[in-house]
Design a protein around this motif. Structure first.
Motif: not given
Length: 300
Positions: A295-300, A28-30, A61-62
């Motif tokens: 959880m939303l911190q990991n949602v695209e 995850n990343n903003r 982040t990829v």
């Protein structure tokens, strides 16, 4: 469609000149951030890799790991002639100072293997690589790895959508209890105030008019009115459910914004209600909201 920002994908491929393997990991990343680990000169293709990644990923982040295996060819190897000549001259000078009849003496040619083992003289692979000609094969491999990455992100996103829907329903149920309790708050305050004033005035031997009591209850009713906040929170819950069901691209930011607005309404309800039952339900809602935000911190 909800997508997780966490996933993994890999792919193997080959061209006439090489074989390769992609390994992709995302967290995850903003914003979208790309990290490429690849041998030269393929690291120079980072901009091209990012264009392909943006077709699949919008946030997160990829990490791209590219491994290259290129079969050796005879023309790929050559000696460092300058270093070899320098070493030979130095050995020849040193050899001329030795006693050729010494037991330790040896033909100069016999020292050549040792010279070849000296630093900088060993064989070197050529670096003439036509990376641009190999790009189509690399792009196809990258797309395959991204497709697998996207599949994993979609599967996890579907499970996350189910969990978010359950938490949203839990908040809606708590809100229904608050809405049901809301009209009783002023009535309960009026009864408590009347009984308390009546007891105090009986002890003092005086009385108070109903107008004064009504005025005080009206002030309390205005101060503790949460009807507007309840309506807005209910509206946010409906929007939250609609976004989970829509096929929007990258809905994470929208859901984060709505969750933030829901938190504000809940805080206001808690500060204005002045009722123990409503306060307990506000605490319950806040506990669920915290899970949603995480959880939303990991949602695209």
């Amino acid at each position: 469609m909800l997508l997780s920002m966490t996933g993994y994908g890999d792919a193997r491929g080959q061209s006439p000149a090489l074989s390769f393997r992609f390994e992709l990991r995302s967290v995850n990343n903003r914003h979208l951030k790309l990290t490429l680990r690849a041998p030269e000169p393929y690291s120079l293709f980072e901009a091209e890799f990012e264009k392909v990644v943006r077709r699949f990923v919008r946030r997160g982040t990829v990490l791209i790991q590219l491994r290259i295996d290129r079969p050796g060819r005879a023309e790929d190897f050559r000696l460092n002639a300058v270093a070899l000549q320098s070493y030979v001259r130095q050995v020849a000078v040193a050899w001329s100072g030795l006693d050729a009849k010494s037991a330790n003496a040896a033909p100069l040619a016999a020292l050549l293997p040792g010279v070849l083992a000296l630093p900088g003289i060993s064989v070197e692979a050529g670096t003439d690589v036509d990376a641009e000609a190999e790009w189509p094969a690399l792009e196809a491999g990258l797309v395959e790895a991204l497709t697998k990455l996207q599949s994993m992100r979609a599967e996890e996103g579907a499970r996350m959508a189910i969990q978010l829907s359950e938490w949203r329903l839990a908040i809606a149920n708590y809100l229904a209890e608050i809405r049901e309790r809301q009209p009783l708050v002023v009535t309960a305050y009026r009864d408590r105030l009347r009984d308390r004033v009546k007891a105090l005035l009986t002890e003092a031997g005086t009385s108070v008019g109903n107008d004064d009591l009504i005025r005080e209850v009206a002030v309390y009713a205005d101060r503790s009115d949460i009807a507007e906040e309840v309506v807005r929170l209910d509206s946010h819950l409906q929007q939250f459910a609609e976004i989970l069901q829509r096929e929007d691209d990258s809905p994470g930011r929208k859901l984060e914004f709505i969750a933030q607005e829901m938190g504000r309404e809940v805080n206001t309800i808690g500060s204005k209600a002045g009722d123990m039952v409503i306060t307990r339900r506000v605490v319950d809602i806040k506990a669920v909201m915290e899970k949603i935000r995480e959880m939303l911190q990991n949602v695209e």
